[in-house]
Design an enzyme around this catalytic site. Structure first.
Site, PDB file in Angstrom:
ATOM      1  N   GLU A  88       0.829  -1.210   0.000  1.00 14.57           N
ATOM      2  CA  GLU A  88       0.000   0.000   0.000  1.00 14.57           C
ATOM      3  C   GLU A  88       0.857   1.252   0.000  1.00 14.57           C
ATOM      4  O   GLU A  88       2.077   1.199   0.199  1.00 14.57           O
ATOM      5  CB  GLU A  88      -0.900   0.008   1.251  1.00 14.57           C
ATOM      6  N   HIS A  94       5.139   6.488   8.208  1.00 15.70           N
ATOM      7  CA  HIS A  94       5.327   5.538   9.308  1.00 15.70           C
ATOM      8  C   HIS A  94       6.774   5.583   9.769  1.00 15.70           C
ATOM      9  O   HIS A  94       7.678   5.792   8.963  1.00 15.70           O
ATOM     10  CB  HIS A  94       5.160   4.075   8.848  1.00 15.70           C
ATOM     11  N   HIS A 128       4.886   0.303   0.324  1.00 16.09           N
ATOM     12  CA  HIS A 128       5.534  -0.455   1.392  1.00 16.09           C
ATOM     13  C   HIS A 128       4.782  -1.746   1.666  1.00 16.09           C
ATOM     14  O   HIS A 128       3.557  -1.830   1.496  1.00 16.09           O
ATOM     15  CB  HIS A 128       5.700   0.366   2.671  1.00 16.09           C
ATOM     16  N   CYS A 142       4.928   0.252  14.966  1.00 14.15           N
ATOM     17  CA  CYS A 142       4.670   1.167  13.862  1.00 14.15           C
ATOM     18  C   CYS A 142       3.978   2.411  14.404  1.00 14.15           C
ATOM     19  O   CYS A 142       2.929   2.317  15.037  1.00 14.15           O
ATOM     20  CB  CYS A 142       3.793   0.495  12.811  1.00 14.15           C
TER      21      CYS A 142
HETATM   22 MN    MN Z   1       0.954   1.763   5.710  1.00  9.48          MN
END
Ligand code: MN
Length: 174
Positions: A88, A94, A128, A142
């Protein structure tokens, strides 16, 4: 004097559940029932949204969420051996820190082998995907902001573009 501290610790805010909770009610220390399984932190499904997002064997735990009023979240994701997160991209970014097991990641156009406690920065609109090795889980922290856009999945044209890079083509899972 005790009063001096009251304002900071008794602030009220709106939690994600839609009711008010005091910062005081939040835990100061949360221990683990077993490694990577924190007390009273539920295992959640990886993604809530219905749709075409493809992923395999991923769980999610919110360690630091909206209730803390900081506009950011820290989640712990665990990908089982052979599993993967969704390929995505999105506007929000992130910071990912692997803390358990073994695996690799695609970040933008690079496939990177992960070592525990590495720092993986996923920029805005970078493709990613995270994959656990076939014989080991991969667990990672994350960080994201609370107010964020929904992930975008690759179109067939974008997939074709991604696959121009042989290492990327070999790595990605749809
Ligand atoms: Mn993501």
């Amino acid at each position: 004097m005790k009063e001096a501290r009251t304002t900071a610790t008794s602030r009220w805010f709106h939690s994600s559940e839609g009711h008010n909770r005091s910062v005081n009610e939040l835990h100061k220390h949360v221990d683990q029932e077993e490694p990577y399984r924190w007390r009273n932190i539920p295992e959640l499904i990886y993604k809530d949204e219905q749709g075409n997002a493809t992923f395999k064997d991923v769980t999610r735990r919110v360690l630091f969420g909206e209730a803390y009023g900081q506009g950011m979240e820290v989640r712990y994701f665990e990908v089982e051996a052979g599993g993967h997160t969704t390929l995505e991209k999105h506007e929000h970014t992130h910071l990912v820190i692997p803390i358990r097991g073994r695996g690799a990641a695609l970040v933008e156009d690079q496939v990177v082998r992960l070592t525990m406690h590495d720092l993986v920065y996923v920029p805005s609109w970078a493709w990613h995907q995270f994959r656990a090795d076939d014989d080991s889980e991969l667990g990672f922290l994350c960080m994201v902001k609370v107010e964020r856009d929904r992930p975008t999945l690759p179109t067939s044209e974008e997939l074709e573009m991604l696959r121009h890079n042989a290492a990327v083509a070999d790595f990605i899972r749809i």
